[in-house]
Design a protein around this motif. Structure first.
Motif, PDB file in Angstrom:
ATOM      1  N   ASP A 265      12.224  19.641  40.545  1.00  0.00           N
ATOM      2  CA  ASP A 265      12.594  20.565  39.473  1.00  0.00           C
ATOM      3  C   ASP A 265      11.398  21.221  38.775  1.00  0.00           C
ATOM      4  OD1 ASP A 265      15.202  20.086  40.007  1.00  0.00           O
ATOM      5  OD2 ASP A 265      15.531  18.671  38.355  1.00  0.00           O
ATOM      6  N   SER A 266      10.167  20.813  39.122  1.00  0.00           N
ATOM      7  CA  SER A 266       8.986  21.441  38.527  1.00  0.00           C
ATOM      8  C   SER A 266       8.641  22.761  39.206  1.00  0.00           C
ATOM      9  CB  SER A 266       7.782  20.496  38.611  1.00  0.00           C
ATOM     10  OG  SER A 266       7.327  20.374  39.955  1.00  0.00           O
ATOM     11  N   HIS A 267       9.291  23.057  40.316  1.00  0.00           N
ATOM     12  CA  HIS A 267       9.028  24.304  41.047  1.00  0.00           C
ATOM     13  C   HIS A 267       9.551  25.490  40.222  1.00  0.00           C
ATOM     14  CE1 HIS A 267       8.930  27.351  44.164  1.00  0.00           C
ATOM     15  NE2 HIS A 267       8.396  26.494  45.021  1.00  0.00           N
ATOM     16  N   PRO A 268       8.745  26.540  40.039  1.00  0.00           N
ATOM     17  CA  PRO A 268       9.234  27.707  39.284  1.00  0.00           C
ATOM     18  C   PRO A 268      10.447  28.342  39.959  1.00  0.00           C
ATOM     19  CG  PRO A 268       7.185  28.230  40.434  1.00  0.00           C
ATOM     20  CD  PRO A 268       7.381  26.752  40.561  1.00  0.00           C
ATOM     21  N   ASN A 269      11.370  28.864  39.150  1.00  0.00           N
ATOM     22  CA  ASN A 269      12.578  29.462  39.730  1.00  0.00           C
ATOM     23  C   ASN A 269      12.623  30.986  39.564  1.00  0.00           C
ATOM     24  OD1 ASN A 269      13.103  29.685  36.996  1.00  0.00           O
ATOM     25  ND2 ASN A 269      15.129  28.716  37.072  1.00  0.00           N
ATOM     26  N   LYS A 270      11.576  31.546  38.956  1.00  0.00           N
ATOM     27  CA  LYS A 270      11.522  33.001  38.787  1.00  0.00           C
ATOM     28  C   LYS A 270      10.078  33.440  38.597  1.00  0.00           C
ATOM     29  CE  LYS A 270      14.601  34.958  36.083  1.00  0.00           C
ATOM     30  NZ  LYS A 270      15.311  35.951  36.944  1.00  0.00           N
ATOM     31  N   VAL A 271       9.758  34.647  39.077  1.00  0.00           N
ATOM     32  CA  VAL A 271       8.452  35.242  38.803  1.00  0.00           C
ATOM     33  C   VAL A 271       8.643  36.710  38.431  1.00  0.00           C
ATOM     34  CG1 VAL A 271       8.007  35.852  41.243  1.00  0.00           C
ATOM     35  CG2 VAL A 271       6.094  35.631  39.643  1.00  0.00           C
ATOM     36  N   LYS A 272       7.951  37.142  37.394  1.00  0.00           N
ATOM     37  CA  LYS A 272       7.921  38.549  37.000  1.00  0.00           C
ATOM     38  C   LYS A 272       6.522  39.085  37.298  1.00  0.00           C
ATOM     39  CE  LYS A 272       9.893  39.735  33.116  1.00  0.00           C
ATOM     40  NZ  LYS A 272      10.267  39.804  31.665  1.00  0.00           N
ATOM     41  N   ILE A 273       6.469  40.246  37.949  1.00  0.00           N
ATOM     42  CA  ILE A 273       5.194  40.797  38.413  1.00  0.00           C
ATOM     43  C   ILE A 273       4.882  42.090  37.660  1.00  0.00           C
ATOM     44  CG2 ILE A 273       3.866  41.470  40.449  1.00  0.00           C
ATOM     45  CD1 ILE A 273       6.005  40.110  42.159  1.00  0.00           C
TER      46      ILE A 273
ATOM     47  N   PRO B 128       8.495  32.236  33.939  1.00  0.00           N
ATOM     48  CA  PRO B 128       9.107  31.879  32.659  1.00  0.00           C
ATOM     49  C   PRO B 128       9.800  30.529  32.644  1.00  0.00           C
ATOM     50  CG  PRO B 128      10.490  33.451  33.822  1.00  0.00           C
ATOM     51  CD  PRO B 128       9.249  33.292  34.649  1.00  0.00           C
ATOM     52  N   SER B 129      10.171  30.017  33.832  1.00  0.00           N
ATOM     53  CA  SER B 129      10.991  28.800  33.857  1.00  0.00           C
ATOM     54  C   SER B 129      10.919  28.138  35.224  1.00  0.00           C
ATOM     55  CB  SER B 129      12.453  29.153  33.524  1.00  0.00           C
ATOM     56  OG  SER B 129      12.934  30.177  34.384  1.00  0.00           O
ATOM     57  N   ASN B 130      11.497  26.940  35.308  1.00  0.00           N
ATOM     58  CA  ASN B 130      11.588  26.226  36.581  1.00  0.00           C
ATOM     59  C   ASN B 130      13.018  25.736  36.788  1.00  0.00           C
ATOM     60  OD1 ASN B 130      11.813  23.839  35.012  1.00  0.00           O
ATOM     61  ND2 ASN B 130       9.589  23.570  34.997  1.00  0.00           N
ATOM     62  N   PHE B 131      13.188  24.755  37.659  1.00  0.00           N
ATOM     63  CA  PHE B 131      14.538  24.294  37.987  1.00  0.00           C
ATOM     64  C   PHE B 131      15.052  23.196  37.046  1.00  0.00           C
ATOM     65  CE2 PHE B 131      13.356  26.454  41.896  1.00  0.00           C
ATOM     66  CZ  PHE B 131      14.541  27.074  42.255  1.00  0.00           C
ATOM     67  N   GLY B 132      14.333  22.961  35.937  1.00  0.00           N
ATOM     68  CA  GLY B 132      14.858  22.010  34.953  1.00  0.00           C
ATOM     69  C   GLY B 132      13.866  21.003  34.416  1.00  0.00           C
ATOM     70  N   ASP B 133      12.654  20.982  34.960  1.00  0.00           N
ATOM     71  CA  ASP B 133      11.647  20.036  34.476  1.00  0.00           C
ATOM     72  C   ASP B 133      11.014  20.549  33.180  1.00  0.00           C
ATOM     73  OD1 ASP B 133       9.573  18.098  34.301  1.00  0.00           O
ATOM     74  OD2 ASP B 133       9.579  17.887  36.478  1.00  0.00           O
ATOM     75  N   ASP B 134      10.361  19.648  32.446  1.00  0.00           N
ATOM     76  CA  ASP B 134       9.669  20.052  31.220  1.00  0.00           C
ATOM     77  C   ASP B 134       8.439  20.903  31.529  1.00  0.00           C
ATOM     78  OD1 ASP B 134      11.473  18.693  29.640  1.00  0.00           O
ATOM     79  OD2 ASP B 134      10.279  16.848  29.567  1.00  0.00           O
ATOM     80  N   ASN B 135       7.803  20.646  32.683  1.00  0.00           N
ATOM     81  CA  ASN B 135       6.575  21.355  33.056  1.00  0.00           C
ATOM     82  C   ASN B 135       6.708  21.974  34.443  1.00  0.00           C
ATOM     83  OD1 ASN B 135       5.667  18.543  31.568  1.00  0.00           O
ATOM     84  ND2 ASN B 135       4.641  20.349  30.736  1.00  0.00           N
ATOM     85  N   THR B 136       6.017  23.073  34.619  1.00  0.00           N
ATOM     86  CA  THR B 136       6.012  23.773  35.904  1.00  0.00           C
ATOM     87  C   THR B 136       4.732  23.428  36.655  1.00  0.00           C
ATOM     88  OG1 THR B 136       7.339  25.613  35.072  1.00  0.00           O
ATOM     89  CG2 THR B 136       5.975  26.039  37.016  1.00  0.00           C
ATOM     90  N   ARG B 137       4.874  23.181  37.956  1.00  0.00           N
ATOM     91  CA  ARG B 137       3.708  22.870  38.786  1.00  0.00           C
ATOM     92  C   ARG B 137       3.679  23.808  39.993  1.00  0.00           C
ATOM     93  NH1 ARG B 137       1.810  16.901  40.829  1.00  0.00           N
ATOM     94  NH2 ARG B 137       1.679  16.640  38.565  1.00  0.00           N
TER      95      ARG B 137
END
Length: 211
Positions: free
Chosen positions: A99-107, A157-166
């Motif tokens: 769940d730390s994997h990012p789920n969106k990217v804005k370019i 901006p976010s990930n799949f639900g973890d507190d931190n993004t890796r």
């Protein structure tokens, strides 16, 4: 016997194709070498300087010893200047299969020193991301929109639900061209040519025009 030989040959050919593909991907995903790393910044990184480590050779995308992790929340923002102009054709985002994997990217293109407030505005393009632990999924930006880029900002901006993004690896594919400064070159050339080849009267006239 010939049938066995055919199988063996096919196996060698397949292995060679895999190697060739890896080499080809390594060449195509070499834009990281054109990044001005000294001036690259990652906002909200837990450890200073780790954001720069995710820009590495394609063949090291699965090296999990170097990564960036967000600090206060799940957001990460990269400001990436280049040593010239790029035409961006592909992006790979490699994280953990959790769940730390990012789920969106804005370019965003050509907007240096972006802040998180800036990143809330409309992006030039955005993608919903899929978990990609192997670094195999490529996202294709609109080439027309990203054909002359000297600075790239990537906002997660976010990930799949973890507190931190890796993130372990960010790959950039495209074309690079050196930055040229024709105006300066022409001006210097004319000044030298006028001084050497023209009479004083003509040169003075040109001198006044330049001033």
């Amino acid at each position: 016997m010939s049938h066995g030989h055919s199988h063996s040959h096919g196996g060698c050919s397949h292995e060679a194709t895999d190697v060739d593909h890896a080499l080809e991907m390594g060449i195509e995903y070499s834009l990281y070498t054109k990044i001005d790393l000294e001036n690259t910044e990652c906002l909200n990184e837990e450890t200073d300087g780790t954001g720069k480590t995710v820009f590495k050779p394609y063949e090291k995308r699965l090296d999990h010893s170097k990564f960036v992790q967000s600090d206060a929340d799940a957001e990460l923002l990269f400001n990436i200047p280049f040593a010239g102009n790029i035409k961006l054709k592909g992006i790979i985002i490699c994280g953990a299969n959790d769940d730390s994997h990012p789920n969106k990217v804005k370019i965003f293109k050509n907007r240096p020193k972006m802040t998180f407030d800036d990143a809330k505005t409309k992006a030039d393009q955005e993608f919903d991301l899929t978990r990609d632990a192997a670094g195999e999924i490529e996202y294709s930006p609109k080439v027309v929109a990203f054909s002359s880029v000297h600075h790239l900002s990537l906002y997660f901006p976010s990930n799949f639900g973890d507190d931190n993004t890796r993130i372990y690896y960010i790959g950039l594919r495209g074309e690079f061209s050196e930055a040229h400064y024709h105006g300066v070159t022409i001006c210097n050339y004319e000044a030298r040519a006028n001084a050497a080849d023209h009479k004083d009267k003509v040169f003075d006239g040109v001198g006044r025009a330049i001033q």
